[in-house]
Scaffold this motif. Structure first.
Motif: not given
Length: 385
Positions: A227-241
């Motif tokens: 999986p690409h890191p974007d698929e994993v989504g944990i980095v995006q969670l920080l952006d969502v926060y």
């Protein structure tokens, strides 16, 4: 596979939380990465009763459409962004695949053709109708969201974004099916029904090592084991926060320039962060804390659910939800000799501690974001007590 334990009954059926004056519908947007027990939490809220409606990833269809712009609009070529799903074509058409479940499951596929805002409108209308035929009261709408959908969400308004280009790929061309139309309809319904709608955000996080280790099973079979890191989504969670806090600061500054949107402890009331490992290890206490932070009543029914498919499931469920379908609740550590192995329990001591080398880049990118978000959880804030 998770160890499965029966959720036992408790005499403490509800913890009352004071409600604001008047009738209120709380819309909870729960953002998470895949493999973080988000479906189990979805089932927990669905189990609250008729005053709660659970929605399973209503932005998923539009996200997939956006990802295949370089391919066919029918989902026949869904790999232009490295995205491939075995159900892409029927999902985007809104028509059940030709298999043994087609007839009885056709309504699930048809339901997904509605935009996010229309799904929310339907949920609000359903709660309003139930309240009009009863003694009234509060309502809850729980929306399961993946962090990778965040670019389709407007954190200022808390509804789906809508642009001139979105209709071609996201929804049918009729004006009545556009996100902007349904946002106005929600506002009109709330005004007409004299209800207050408030939005709360939850970030459901999980140790990225456990997420990636879990990925190597059924997730890998559906969309590959790299999986690409974007698929994993944990980095995006920080952006969502960051987006949630930013929107909260904008609103607070507009109302009171001298107000502070975040306490000295780092807690921001507009977003609640919960670690799914805490939820699995101490489900009752974690659920009580979550409901308290959301200012909604806690109910013991949230600890149990029926095994098998659920009304709220998206049509992709049979590819993803086998483990949670085999459970009927969280593992509750009560003195109950009748408990059996049919609940969800993932104690930290049982986490997988290895991932293949191909997943190390995703792990390295995800860990700092998780480490920061973990400091915002209730369990972290209470660690000294």
């Amino acid at each position: 596979h998770p160890q499965l334990i029966m959720a036992s009954q408790s005499n403490n059926s509800e913890i009352a939380i004071p409600n604001p004056s008047g009738r209120t519908i709380t819309i909870i947007h729960c953002w998470s990465a895949p493999r973080s027990r988000s479906t189990a939490l979805l089932y927990s809220f669905e189990a609250r009763g008729k005053d709660t409606i659970a929605l399973d990833e209503p932005l998923y269809r539009r996200w997939l459409q956006e990802k295949i712009r370089g391919g066919g609009d029918d989902g026949s070529n869904g790999k232009s962004y490295g995205i491939s799903r075995p159900y892409a074509e029927p999902f985007l058409k809104g028509v059940a695949p030709d298999d043994e479940d087609a007839e009885k499951e056709s309504w699930r596929w048809e339901r997904e053709k509605k935009c996010f805002n229309e799904r929310v409108y339907d949920a609000v209308a359903s709660i309003v109708e139930q309240n009009s035929s009863s003694d009234g009261g509060e309502g809850v709408i729980f929306i399961k969201q993946m962090a990778k959908f965040a670019n389709l969400f407007d954190f200022e308004t808390n509804y789906e974004t809508y642009t001139s280009s979105s209709s071609k790929y996201s929804h049918e061309h009729e004006q009545s099916n556009q996100p902007s139309h349904w946002k106005h309809e929600i506002t009109n319904l709330a005004t007409k029904s004299n209800i207050h709608i408030r939005h709360k955000h939850v970030l459901l996080i999980r140790d990225p090592l456990s997420v990636l280790a879990s990925w190597m099973g059924k997730s890998g079979q559906v969309h590959g084991n790299n999986p690409h890191p974007d698929e994993v989504g944990i980095v995006q969670l920080l952006d969502v926060y960051s987006k949630i806090v930013g929107a909260s600061m904008t609103k607070n500054n507009a109302n009171n320039p001298n107000s502070a949107s975040t306490s000295q402890s780092g807690f921001n009331p507009s977003v609640v962060v919960i670690d799914s490992d805490d939820l699995a290890a101490q489900p009752r206490q974690s659920m009580q804390d979550l409901c308290s932070d959301l200012v909604i009543p806690y109910r013991d029914s949230m600890l149990r659910w029926e095994p098998g498919p659920h009304q709220c499931d998206g049509p992709w469920a049979k590819w993803w939800y086998h483990d949670v379908w085999e459970s009927n609740g969280w593992d509750i550590d009560d003195d109950d000799d009748t408990a059996n192995n049919t609940g969800i329990h993932h104690p930290r001591t049982q986490k997988y501690r290895t991932v293949p080398p191909s997943l190390l880049p995703a792990l390295r990118m995800s860990t700092p974001s998780y480490t920061f978000l973990q400091t915002l959880t209730t369990s972290h804030r209470q660690r000294a007590f």
